[in-house]
Design a protein around this motif. Structure first.
Motif, PDB file in Angstrom:
ATOM      1  N   SER A 141       0.763  -1.139   0.028  1.00  0.00           N
ATOM      2  CA  SER A 141      -0.113   0.064   0.075  1.00  0.00           C
ATOM      3  C   SER A 141       0.758   1.277  -0.137  1.00  0.00           C
ATOM      4  O   SER A 141       0.555   2.375  -0.643  1.00  0.00           O
ATOM      5  CB  SER A 141      -0.808   0.100   1.130  1.00  0.00           C
ATOM      6  N   SER A 142       2.109   1.071   0.680  1.00  0.00           N
ATOM      7  CA  SER A 142       2.882   2.482   0.770  1.00  0.00           C
ATOM      8  C   SER A 142       3.223   2.778  -0.851  1.00  0.00           C
ATOM      9  O   SER A 142       3.553   3.707  -1.238  1.00  0.00           O
ATOM     10  CB  SER A 142       4.132   2.188   1.550  1.00  0.00           C
ATOM     11  N   LEU A 143       3.781   1.521  -1.450  1.00  0.00           N
ATOM     12  CA  LEU A 143       4.170   1.879  -2.899  1.00  0.00           C
ATOM     13  C   LEU A 143       3.239   2.558  -3.741  1.00  0.00           C
ATOM     14  O   LEU A 143       3.345   3.120  -4.460  1.00  0.00           O
ATOM     15  CB  LEU A 143       4.645   0.481  -3.353  1.00  0.00           C
ATOM     16  N   LEU A 144       2.026   1.891  -3.435  1.00  0.00           N
ATOM     17  CA  LEU A 144       0.790   2.428  -4.420  1.00  0.00           C
ATOM     18  C   LEU A 144       0.562   3.949  -4.194  1.00  0.00           C
ATOM     19  O   LEU A 144       0.208   4.869  -4.804  1.00  0.00           O
ATOM     20  CB  LEU A 144      -0.469   1.505  -4.322  1.00  0.00           C
ATOM     21  N   LEU A 145       0.448   4.364  -2.774  1.00  0.00           N
ATOM     22  CA  LEU A 145       0.275   5.583  -2.296  1.00  0.00           C
ATOM     23  C   LEU A 145       1.473   6.529  -2.834  1.00  0.00           C
ATOM     24  O   LEU A 145       1.216   7.647  -2.949  1.00  0.00           O
ATOM     25  CB  LEU A 145      -0.048   5.445  -0.799  1.00  0.00           C
ATOM     26  N   LEU A 146       2.696   5.791  -2.634  1.00  0.00           N
ATOM     27  CA  LEU A 146       3.761   6.912  -3.118  1.00  0.00           C
ATOM     28  C   LEU A 146       3.720   7.160  -4.388  1.00  0.00           C
ATOM     29  O   LEU A 146       3.943   8.388  -4.855  1.00  0.00           O
ATOM     30  CB  LEU A 146       5.137   5.855  -2.846  1.00  0.00           C
ATOM     31  N   LEU A 147       3.336   6.197  -5.494  1.00  0.00           N
ATOM     32  CA  LEU A 147       3.304   6.460  -6.821  1.00  0.00           C
ATOM     33  C   LEU A 147       2.029   7.678  -7.062  1.00  0.00           C
ATOM     34  O   LEU A 147       2.284   8.357  -7.806  1.00  0.00           O
ATOM     35  CB  LEU A 147       3.029   5.203  -7.653  1.00  0.00           C
ATOM     36  N   ALA A 148       0.926   7.215  -6.110  1.00  0.00           N
ATOM     37  CA  ALA A 148      -0.260   8.178  -6.440  1.00  0.00           C
ATOM     38  C   ALA A 148       0.218   9.480  -5.943  1.00  0.00           C
ATOM     39  O   ALA A 148      -0.158  10.677  -6.587  1.00  0.00           O
ATOM     40  CB  ALA A 148      -1.291   7.776  -5.557  1.00  0.00           C
ATOM     41  N   ALA A 149       0.987   9.783  -4.768  1.00  0.00           N
ATOM     42  CA  ALA A 149       1.657  10.952  -4.340  1.00  0.00           C
ATOM     43  C   ALA A 149       2.546  11.767  -5.360  1.00  0.00           C
ATOM     44  O   ALA A 149       2.233  12.955  -5.569  1.00  0.00           O
ATOM     45  CB  ALA A 149       2.192  11.052  -3.005  1.00  0.00           C
ATOM     46  N   ARG A 150       3.106  10.775  -5.888  1.00  0.00           N
ATOM     47  CA  ARG A 150       4.084  11.547  -6.870  1.00  0.00           C
ATOM     48  C   ARG A 150       3.354  12.191  -8.254  1.00  0.00           C
ATOM     49  O   ARG A 150       3.772  13.213  -8.697  1.00  0.00           O
ATOM     50  CB  ARG A 150       5.274  10.489  -7.554  1.00  0.00           C
ATOM     51  N   ASP A 151       2.474  11.419  -8.644  1.00  0.00           N
ATOM     52  CA  ASP A 151       1.613  11.933  -9.812  1.00  0.00           C
ATOM     53  C   ASP A 151       0.885  13.019  -9.210  1.00  0.00           C
ATOM     54  O   ASP A 151       0.435  13.990 -10.100  1.00  0.00           O
ATOM     55  CB  ASP A 151       0.682  10.862 -10.120  1.00  0.00           C
ATOM     56  N   ALA A 152       0.068  13.238  -8.018  1.00  0.00           N
ATOM     57  CA  ALA A 152      -0.575  14.320  -7.553  1.00  0.00           C
ATOM     58  C   ALA A 152       0.134  15.441  -7.481  1.00  0.00           C
ATOM     59  O   ALA A 152      -0.276  16.659  -7.753  1.00  0.00           O
ATOM     60  CB  ALA A 152      -1.311  13.859  -6.065  1.00  0.00           C
ATOM     61  N   MET A 153       1.533  15.310  -6.832  1.00  0.00           N
ATOM     62  CA  MET A 153       2.473  16.495  -6.673  1.00  0.00           C
ATOM     63  C   MET A 153       2.474  16.914  -8.078  1.00  0.00           C
ATOM     64  O   MET A 153       2.945  18.366  -8.234  1.00  0.00           O
ATOM     65  CB  MET A 153       3.524  16.167  -5.912  1.00  0.00           C
ATOM     66  N   GLU A 154       3.064  15.983  -9.182  1.00  0.00           N
ATOM     67  CA  GLU A 154       3.209  16.781 -10.580  1.00  0.00           C
ATOM     68  C   GLU A 154       2.197  17.507 -11.091  1.00  0.00           C
ATOM     69  O   GLU A 154       2.316  18.736 -11.514  1.00  0.00           O
ATOM     70  CB  GLU A 154       3.738  15.445 -11.203  1.00  0.00           C
ATOM     71  N   LEU A 155       0.962  16.912 -11.029  1.00  0.00           N
ATOM     72  CA  LEU A 155      -0.192  17.867 -11.401  1.00  0.00           C
ATOM     73  C   LEU A 155      -0.522  19.023 -10.852  1.00  0.00           C
ATOM     74  O   LEU A 155      -0.791  19.826 -11.322  1.00  0.00           O
ATOM     75  CB  LEU A 155      -1.521  16.670 -11.457  1.00  0.00           C
ATOM     76  N   SER A 156      -0.551  18.944  -9.591  1.00  0.00           N
ATOM     77  CA  SER A 156      -0.769  20.188  -8.712  1.00  0.00           C
ATOM     78  C   SER A 156       0.078  21.230  -9.042  1.00  0.00           C
ATOM     79  O   SER A 156      -0.079  22.293  -8.852  1.00  0.00           O
ATOM     80  CB  SER A 156      -0.669  19.585  -7.106  1.00  0.00           C
ATOM     81  N   GLY A 157       1.397  20.661  -9.270  1.00  0.00           N
ATOM     82  CA  GLY A 157       2.517  21.649  -9.549  1.00  0.00           C
ATOM     83  C   GLY A 157       2.062  22.406 -10.989  1.00  0.00           C
ATOM     84  O   GLY A 157       2.304  23.616 -11.069  1.00  0.00           O
TER      85      GLY A 157
END
Length: 208
Positions: A141-157
């Protein structure tokens, strides 16, 4: 331009969505491990932390669990909620800090659950229980959330850069569509981790 200068430049010019940092996943994994350490310290300071669902995200197996559903449901649904919140961070221009905080909180939950095993069952049995019951789903779950957070930070930026500079990308719609599809795929995989933890709990109870 060095990596550090690259980060500072993109941050100061509000173009964090354009960041291309080497080993991004490794950096975020270290961020998760920081959360694990914080959760372990919190559990050692306050042994009741594992009894609080919003702190341990259902990873710590409660003594009151009567059946496998009592293990599966508290383990799965808080993680899905976390995934949804991280998704929403991507659609917010200032969602990057929130995405990092949510990822850190999950690492903290893993640390609390693992430390609870040692506190309740001693070192040897706690090590076996943590390795079998916490680590598989915690890591997955940490790996899946990590990938989700990476994509979210890119789109948010990118959204923040659009608000500040007014410039946008011609493929922003397709990028957003891919972002949402990745979210659906990762969310669909979360039950596998919860099912694995439920299976290990059943095996641990059957042979202990």
């Amino acid at each position: 331009m060095s990596t550090l200068q690259h980060v500072f430049y993109r941050t100061l010019t509000c173009r964090t969505g354009e960041l291309r940092i080497a080993h991004t996943k490794r950096i975020l994994m270290l961020w998760v491990l920081l959360g694990v350490g914080m959760g372990t310290a919190l559990s050692c300071y306050d042994a009741t932390a594992a009894d609080t669902l919003w702190l341990d995200h259902g990873l710590a197996v409660a003594d009151t669990a009567q059946n496998l559903w009592d293990v599966f449901a508290p383990c799965l649904f808080p993680t899905i909620l976390l995934m949804v919140l991280i998704l929403l961070c991507g659609f917010c221009a200032i969602g990057q800090p929130a995405a990092l905080f949510l990822l850190l909180s999950h690492g903290c939950a893993v640390g609390i659950a693992a430390a609870d095993c040692f506190l309740c069952h001693g070192f040897l049995q706690g090590l076996v229980q943590a390795a079998a019951m916490i680590v598989p789903h915690g890591f997955f779950s940490s790996l899946l959330l990590l990938l989700a957070a990476r994509d979210a930070m890119e789109l948010s930026g990118r959204l923040f850069a659009y608000l500040v500079h007014g410039d946008t990308e011609p493929d922003i719609r397709s990028r957003t569509r891919r972002y949402f599809l990745h979210f659906l795929g990762r969310t669909a995989l979360l039950p596998l981790g919860a099912a694995a933890q439920t299976l290990f709990v059943w095996l641990f109870a059957a042979f202990s």
